[in-house]
Each structure stands twice: as C-alpha cells, then as structure tokens.
Design a protein around this motif. Structure first.
Motif, short mmCIF file in Angstrom:
data_model
loop_
_atom_site.label_atom_id
_atom_site.label_comp_id
_atom_site.label_asym_id
_atom_site.label_seq_id
_atom_site.Cartn_x
_atom_site.Cartn_y
_atom_site.Cartn_z
N GLY A 189 0.81 -1.21 0.00
CA GLY A 189 0.00 0.00 0.00
C GLY A 189 0.85 1.25 0.00
N GLU A 190 0.35 2.29 0.64
CA GLU A 190 0.98 3.60 0.60
C GLU A 190 2.09 3.72 1.65
OE1 GLU A 190 0.30 5.51 -1.90
OE2 GLU A 190 -1.17 4.03 -2.52
N VAL A 191 3.15 2.93 1.44
CA VAL A 191 4.35 3.03 2.26
C VAL A 191 5.50 3.38 1.34
CG1 VAL A 191 3.55 1.47 4.06
CG2 VAL A 191 4.73 0.53 2.07
N ASN A 192 6.60 3.84 1.92
CA ASN A 192 7.70 4.32 1.09
C ASN A 192 8.48 3.21 0.40
OD1 ASN A 192 7.48 7.19 1.51
ND2 ASN A 192 8.15 6.86 3.61
N ASP A 193 8.50 2.02 0.98
CA ASP A 193 9.25 0.92 0.37
C ASP A 193 8.54 -0.40 0.62
OD1 ASP A 193 11.23 -0.59 -0.83
OD2 ASP A 193 12.57 -0.56 0.92
N PRO A 194 7.46 -0.69 -0.12
CA PRO A 194 6.71 -1.93 0.10
C PRO A 194 7.61 -3.16 -0.11
CG PRO A 194 5.53 -0.46 -1.38
CD PRO A 194 6.90 0.10 -1.23
N LYS A 195 7.56 -4.09 0.82
CA LYS A 195 8.39 -5.28 0.66
C LYS A 195 7.97 -6.36 1.65
CE LYS A 195 12.14 -3.43 3.56
NZ LYS A 195 13.58 -3.07 3.60
N LEU A 196 8.59 -7.53 1.48
CA LEU A 196 8.37 -8.66 2.38
C LEU A 196 9.40 -8.59 3.50
CD1 LEU A 196 7.75 -12.33 1.39
CD2 LEU A 196 9.64 -11.80 2.92
N LEU A 197 8.92 -8.76 4.74
CA LEU A 197 9.79 -8.74 5.91
C LEU A 197 9.79 -10.12 6.55
CD1 LEU A 197 8.61 -5.39 7.54
CD2 LEU A 197 10.54 -5.71 5.98
N LYS A 198 10.82 -10.40 7.32
CA LYS A 198 10.89 -11.65 8.08
C LYS A 198 10.95 -11.33 9.57
CE LYS A 198 12.69 -15.17 4.95
NZ LYS A 198 13.71 -16.21 4.76
N ILE A 199 10.14 -12.06 10.33
CA ILE A 199 10.13 -11.89 11.77
C ILE A 199 11.38 -12.57 12.34
CG2 ILE A 199 8.85 -12.33 13.89
CD1 ILE A 199 6.32 -12.56 12.21
N ASP A 200 12.15 -11.82 13.11
CA ASP A 200 13.35 -12.42 13.68
C ASP A 200 13.01 -13.13 14.98
OD1 ASP A 200 13.08 -10.46 15.64
OD2 ASP A 200 14.59 -9.14 14.77
N ARG A 201 14.03 -13.63 15.65
CA ARG A 201 13.81 -14.46 16.83
C ARG A 201 13.19 -13.70 17.99
NH1 ARG A 201 20.09 -15.52 18.62
NH2 ARG A 201 20.54 -13.46 19.50
N SER A 202 13.32 -12.37 18.01
CA SER A 202 12.74 -11.58 19.09
C SER A 202 11.34 -11.08 18.77
CB SER A 202 13.65 -10.39 19.42
OG SER A 202 13.80 -9.54 18.29
#
Length: 395
Positions: free
Chosen positions: A262-275
């Motif tokens: 959507g209307e974000v500056n850098d749309p992308k896929l993120l990964k949840i880290d261990r924390s």
C-alpha cells in the motif's frame, strides 16, 4: 456532423463513468463486521461478512495479545533427570575391572584405549566374560550388571570386588537436523541429554533458523517446541529429556513472513526475527507511510483466522432460516496514526506469520489517480473536437 459530435459526447460520458471505479487497491470497511463490545453480528452473505474488524487503541491493544511467555520451572523434567539411568544396548562397550585379579582385567595399556580393550555388547545383547561365560546385559544398568557378574564369579573367587562402567556409548542416539550449525547425531550417555544440551553441542542455531517452531519427533508423533520461549524467555517447560531415536528438526524461517503493501515508502516482504516484530517495527522497516499519499487512519493488519492467537469472533449461526453461516476467514486490525503518538500502540501489537500490513491511499490521492487516467482521453477528445470544428469551418 452533429451525429459525430453526439457519438463523441457519449463516448466521453462512458469513459468518465467508468473512471468512477478507482484504480489500484483500496480497503474499505463498508459491509464488514465491525466488532464492538456486546454487539450483534451481521448476517451478510458476501465475503465481507466473514471478516472481523477490530480497532486498535490504548484500551484494546492488550486484549489482542497472545498468551504471554514468561520464565517457568519444569518440575517434571527435574524429576526425570534426578531419576535418570542409562540402560545398556548392543554396540556399547563395557569396561569391567576385578580388583586384585589382574588376570581377569584386560589392561588398556599405553597404546589401547578403554573402548578398544573393553567388552563389546553383541547384537544379541550379551558379552562374554572369563569363568562365567555369556552374560546378558541389554536393558540393564551398570549396577545390575556388576551385581550379576559378582554373584556368578563368587563361585570361583572369594568376595570378588567388581567395577563396571561404560567405555563407549554407541547404542542410543538422538538426531539433530535442519538449521543447525553442526547437524548430526548426538550420543545418549549416562549424562542426561535435553533439547537445550543437544542444540548447544551441535553448535547452536544458524542465522536462518525458525526459533518458534522446532519439532520433536518421538515414536512417530510430532511435538512443537518454541526455542524462543525456552532460550529467550526462560520457559523451561519447553525443554525435554531426549530418548533413543528422537529427532529434533529446526526449520528455516521461510514461514515467518510479513507483507507490507500500500501507501508506504518501500513496500516489501519482511521476516520476523527471533525476538518478534511489532506493527511499528514493520512500518519502520519499510520507511514509514507515504506522508503525501497515505490515509493515516487506514493502517490495517489483515490476518488469517488460523494464524491469529486471539480467538476469532464468529457470526451468529441462526440466520432465521435455520441455516449455518460461514465462519470468519480473517481478522482486520485498524490503527489510526493521524496522531503520531499512536505508533506507541503499534509497538504493543505483535505481528504473526503471513500477516498483511496494508496502508490505504487518502481520498484525494485516489481521485488524483482517476484524473491522471482520464487526462489522456480528455486531451485526445479535445484535439479531435478542434479538428472537427476546423473541418466544419472549412466547409
């Protein structure tokens, strides 16, 4: 010529009407099931009725958290470790010493280790010892084996002093696979081996390991274990005493995905880290919302029901005709960040795998996009009209 202009006018009108369908994606709450305390469920038949919408606020965000993970002891594991005994099996090597009778004790010597000079447990679970012959040792502890050998040697030696220990543990193993720095097998010995011990001996987890969803397979049954709870939060109830044939598998964190669109500056896929990852962290990782185009009231988290730790609110089953309505398929959480301090609320909302963070466009932005789509058509129509007028004047 009038007929031609009429046709062109109708064409422009149809184009304008079709432009009322806004280009691109947009998330509207119209028709969706807005969840409020003590409210009745809607009974719409379309997909909107199968989506619940929750407002994130300072008063409600705490109710959308899953069960908290805290430090806990594990009395059951402590009891198992205190009562643990190793049982001999085929492949193990025993070291048997008869004090004051060196002729019955095979010396290791300077060139032979205990494992090389000891008594190998054969496939049938037995060993051979001088004077007494075959001794069945499989499934017995070293104490039981010592008592039996001493009893049988008493016929030939007065008050034999017997000592038995295991020179090599080879009959029982656990297996560590997946995202481990040194995957392989771990020998089960007379020292109790737990999941935490086995992972530490294997060099720890790799950078791509999924800390939250490792599996322990025992006798064909799988159990899910959270190393995040065990190693990060001190929840010892996640630890287990390993047995022969156990398999610990640490998967990759490929499933720990969050999609920010959507209307974000850098749309992308993120990964949840261990924390873990909060909603505010997800927005920060994509550069925040687009201040010019985004609707700050429309920051949404779309979450599948099966991935939601919060129990879903289901529609009423009675629709007046005795028919069962479809269960909800997703929950939508809405955060209003017109006031930037509301991002503090986002820090309390934890993301789950396969969450979709969607930021809608402001109404003026969507209207401008419609105009941008129509401008080439309007310009072409004006040019065509000018050409027809010029042609008419010439005639």
């Amino acid at each position: 010529m009038n007929i031609t202009k009429k046709h062109l006018s109708l064409l422009l009108t149809s184009v304008l009407l079709s432009g009322c369908t806004l280009p691109g994606s947009h998330l509207s709450l119209s028709g969706k099931h807005i969840v409020e305390p003590n409210s009745e469920q809607s009974s719409d038949e379309d997909i909107s009725s199968r989506v619940n919408v929750y407002q994130l606020s300072a008063n409600t965000v705490s109710s959308f958290k899953g069960s908290p993970v805290s430090s806990r002891s594990n009395p059951n594991l402590d009891k198992q470790v205190a009562q643990y005994q190793y049982y001999i099996g085929p492949g193990d090597i025993l070291n048997i010493t008869i004090w004051d009778h060196p002729e019955l004790t095979i010396p290791a010597g300077s060139y032979r280790s205990s494992s090389e000079s000891g008594n190998w447990v054969h496939a049938d679970g037995s060993i051979f010892y001088p004077y007494i012959g075959t001794v069945h040792v499989q499934g017995k502890t070293v104490t039981e084996i010592r008592d039996e050998i001493a009893k049988r040697l008493a016929k030939y030696i007065e008050s034999p002093q017997v000592d038995v220990n295991v020179a090599a543990f080879r009959s029982q193993k656990a297996y560590i696979t997946g995202e481990i720095n040194q995957p392989g097998q771990q020998a089960i010995s007379n020292v109790p081996l737990t999941i935490l011990d086995a992972i530490n001996r294997s060099g720890g987890l790799s950078a791509d390991a999924d800390w939250r969803n490792i599996t322990l397979t025992r006798n064909g049954k799988e159990e899910s274990i959270s190393l995040y709870a065990l190693m990060q939060r001190g929840d010892l109830t996640q630890n287990r005493l390993l047995q022969n044939g156990d398999i610990i598998h640490v998967p990759r964190n490929d499933a720990q995905k969050v999609f920010v669109m959507g209307e974000v500056n850098d749309p992308k896929l993120l990964k949840i880290d261990r924390s873990g990852m909060s909603l505010t962290e997800a927005l920060s990782n994509v550069g925040g919302i687009n201040q010019l185009d985004a609707d700050a009231t429309g920051v949404f988290v779309i979450r599948s029901i099966k991935n939601d730790p919060v129990q879903a609110t289901s529609p009423k089953s009675d629709d007046g005709a005795g028919q069962q309505e479809q269960p909800p398929i997703a929950n939508i959480y809405q955060l209003d960040i017109k006031d930037a301090t509301a991002l503090v609320i986002g820090t309390e909302f934890q993301m789950q795998p396969y969450d979709i963070v969607y930021v809608t466009a402001a109404p003026i932005t969507r209207w401008n996009r419609v105009i941008m789509k129509l401008l080439p058509t309007i310009t072409g129509f004006n040019n065509l009209s000018e050409g027809l007028n010029y042609y008419t004047d010439l005639k």
